[in-house]
Design a protein around this motif. Structure first.
Motif, PDB file in Angstrom:
ATOM      1  N   ILE A 122      -7.263  -6.393   0.827  1.00 17.35           N
ATOM      2  CA  ILE A 122      -5.812  -6.532   0.668  1.00 17.35           C
ATOM      3  C   ILE A 122      -5.433  -7.337  -0.577  1.00 17.35           C
ATOM      4  O   ILE A 122      -4.274  -7.309  -1.002  1.00 17.35           O
ATOM      5  N   ASN A 123      -6.374  -8.020  -1.173  1.00 15.43           N
ATOM      6  CA  ASN A 123      -6.042  -8.861  -2.333  1.00 15.43           C
ATOM      7  C   ASN A 123      -6.079  -8.112  -3.665  1.00 15.43           C
ATOM      8  O   ASN A 123      -5.916  -8.732  -4.719  1.00 15.43           O
ATOM      9  N   ARG A 124      -6.291  -6.824  -3.631  1.00 18.35           N
ATOM     10  CA  ARG A 124      -6.243  -6.044  -4.876  1.00 18.35           C
ATOM     11  C   ARG A 124      -4.814  -6.001  -5.401  1.00 18.35           C
ATOM     12  O   ARG A 124      -3.855  -5.984  -4.627  1.00 18.35           O
ATOM     13  N   ARG A 125      -4.690  -5.936  -6.734  1.00 17.71           N
ATOM     14  CA  ARG A 125      -3.368  -5.929  -7.358  1.00 17.71           C
ATOM     15  C   ARG A 125      -3.205  -4.666  -8.211  1.00 17.71           C
ATOM     16  O   ARG A 125      -3.796  -4.576  -9.297  1.00 17.71           O
ATOM     17  N   VAL A 143      -1.657  -1.486  12.496  1.00 15.89           N
ATOM     18  CA  VAL A 143      -1.097  -0.947  11.251  1.00 15.89           C
ATOM     19  C   VAL A 143      -0.003  -1.856  10.697  1.00 15.89           C
ATOM     20  O   VAL A 143       0.027  -2.161   9.503  1.00 15.89           O
ATOM     21  N   ASP A 144       0.917  -2.293  11.562  1.00 16.32           N
ATOM     22  CA  ASP A 144       2.036  -3.122  11.100  1.00 16.32           C
ATOM     23  C   ASP A 144       1.550  -4.429  10.501  1.00 16.32           C
ATOM     24  O   ASP A 144       2.124  -4.938   9.531  1.00 16.32           O
ATOM     25  N   SER A 145       0.501  -5.000  11.099  1.00 16.89           N
ATOM     26  CA  SER A 145      -0.049  -6.245  10.568  1.00 16.89           C
ATOM     27  C   SER A 145      -0.592  -6.052   9.153  1.00 16.89           C
ATOM     28  O   SER A 145      -0.361  -6.886   8.268  1.00 16.89           O
ATOM     29  N   LEU A 146      -1.309  -4.938   8.931  1.00 16.84           N
ATOM     30  CA  LEU A 146      -1.832  -4.652   7.595  1.00 16.84           C
ATOM     31  C   LEU A 146      -0.695  -4.427   6.602  1.00 16.84           C
ATOM     32  O   LEU A 146      -0.720  -4.973   5.491  1.00 16.84           O
ATOM     33  N   SER A 149       0.860  -7.667   5.651  1.00 12.14           N
ATOM     34  CA  SER A 149       0.005  -8.433   4.739  1.00 12.14           C
ATOM     35  C   SER A 149       0.123  -7.908   3.313  1.00 12.14           C
ATOM     36  O   SER A 149       0.175  -8.680   2.355  1.00 12.14           O
ATOM     37  N   LEU A 150       0.167  -6.598   3.172  1.00  8.97           N
ATOM     38  CA  LEU A 150       0.287  -5.997   1.846  1.00  8.97           C
ATOM     39  C   LEU A 150       1.670  -6.241   1.250  1.00  8.97           C
ATOM     40  O   LEU A 150       1.795  -6.544   0.059  1.00  8.97           O
ATOM     41  N   GLU A 151       2.700  -6.135   2.068  1.00  3.71           N
ATOM     42  CA  GLU A 151       4.065  -6.300   1.558  1.00  3.71           C
ATOM     43  C   GLU A 151       4.364  -7.749   1.184  1.00  3.71           C
ATOM     44  O   GLU A 151       5.175  -8.011   0.295  1.00  3.71           O
ATOM     45  N   LEU A 158       3.562  -1.294  -5.922  1.00  2.00           N
ATOM     46  CA  LEU A 158       3.052  -0.784  -4.650  1.00  2.00           C
ATOM     47  C   LEU A 158       4.180  -0.329  -3.737  1.00  2.00           C
ATOM     48  O   LEU A 158       5.132  -1.066  -3.478  1.00  2.00           O
ATOM     49  N   LYS A 159       4.045   0.901  -3.234  1.00  5.38           N
ATOM     50  CA  LYS A 159       4.990   1.461  -2.261  1.00  5.38           C
ATOM     51  C   LYS A 159       4.197   1.829  -1.010  1.00  5.38           C
ATOM     52  O   LYS A 159       3.124   2.435  -1.106  1.00  5.38           O
ATOM     53  N   ILE A 160       4.713   1.464   0.157  1.00  7.70           N
ATOM     54  CA  ILE A 160       4.021   1.729   1.420  1.00  7.70           C
ATOM     55  C   ILE A 160       4.956   2.486   2.357  1.00  7.70           C
ATOM     56  O   ILE A 160       6.122   2.113   2.525  1.00  7.70           O
ATOM     57  N   LYS A 161       4.451   3.537   2.975  1.00  4.82           N
ATOM     58  CA  LYS A 161       5.229   4.322   3.930  1.00  4.82           C
ATOM     59  C   LYS A 161       4.411   4.539   5.197  1.00  4.82           C
ATOM     60  O   LYS A 161       3.195   4.748   5.129  1.00  4.82           O
ATOM     61  N   LYS A 162       5.080   4.518   6.334  1.00  7.82           N
ATOM     62  CA  LYS A 162       4.437   4.748   7.630  1.00  7.82           C
ATOM     63  C   LYS A 162       5.117   5.913   8.331  1.00  7.82           C
ATOM     64  O   LYS A 162       6.345   6.022   8.305  1.00  7.82           O
TER      65      LYS A 162
END
Length: 210
Positions: A122-125, A143-146, A149-151, A158-162
């Motif tokens: 998760i620490n990648r940039r 999933v929500d926890s991950l 952490s990323l957000e 970075l864009k994240i969609k669920k």
């Protein structure tokens, strides 16, 4: 046929270059890019879904995330000499490898679909536009926890969609396939490419993954 100036590396799951990857290769070909799906496995034929345990053991013992990432990085270096623009799209373990590629300055974009092991990195940039797609539920982690952490890292690229469903919901050959969620995810991918790559003329208005 004239060679494209754009290439997409399609990174497979633990099963290898199976019907799902062939399906994705055909779908992505609508983007007028050369789609390259290398075989990272130590065998020629892909595993079936009934051979999941065997496929997993083979990947862990003979390839692994680090070796897979090294292979893809070497391919990216080569492709950058041949193409003006290069991106990666990966699924499952391929998505985790794609995520690792997001900070190597070799990609114009990165898309990762349900990369479970991203939680170990998760620490990648990201240094390029990066889209991560997750299902609402995973058997092995929250999933929500991950996503939280990323957000919390507030990475601007970075864009994240669920989407509703389980691991593999975008795969029409999987028991967990969910057509509605898959269609929404492909639309998200199309919108992501249009928004982030319009300036370099990667994406034409006529291009769509639907």
């Amino acid at each position: 046929m004239e060679k494209s100036n754009k290439a997409i590396l399609l990174i497979h799951e633990i099963y290898g270059v199976n019907n799902h990857m062939k399906f994705m290769k055909e779908k992505l070909s609508k983007l007028e890019a050369d789609i390259i799906c290398p075989n990272l496995l130590s065998i020629d034929a892909p595993y079936s879904y009934e051979e999941e345990r065997m496929a997993y053991q083979n990947f862990v013992q003979n390839i692994g995330i680090d070796e897979g990432s090294r292979q893809i990085t070497n391919m990216l270096i080569q492709l950058k000499q041949e193409y003006e623009e290069v991106g990666v799209i990966g699924f499952s373990v391929g998505a985790t490898i794609s995520w690792l590629c997001s900070e190597n300055n070799l990609c114009d974009f990165v898309i990762g679909c349900y990369g479970s092991r991203i939680r170990d990195y998760i620490n990648r940039r990201p240094v390029c536009p990066t889209l991560l797609i997750f299902p609402a539920e995973e058997q092995t982690f929250d999933v929500d926890s991950l996503i939280n952490s990323l957000e919390q890292k507030r990475e601007p690229l970075l864009k994240i969609k669920k989407f509703y469903g389980f691991h593999g919901f975008m795969n029409p050959f999987s028991k967990t396939f969910n057509k509605e969620s898959a269609d929404q995810a492909f639309q998200t991918i199309s919108d992501f490419l249009e928004k982030n790559l319009a300036d370099n003329q990667y994406y034409n208005e006529s291009d769509t993954l639907q």
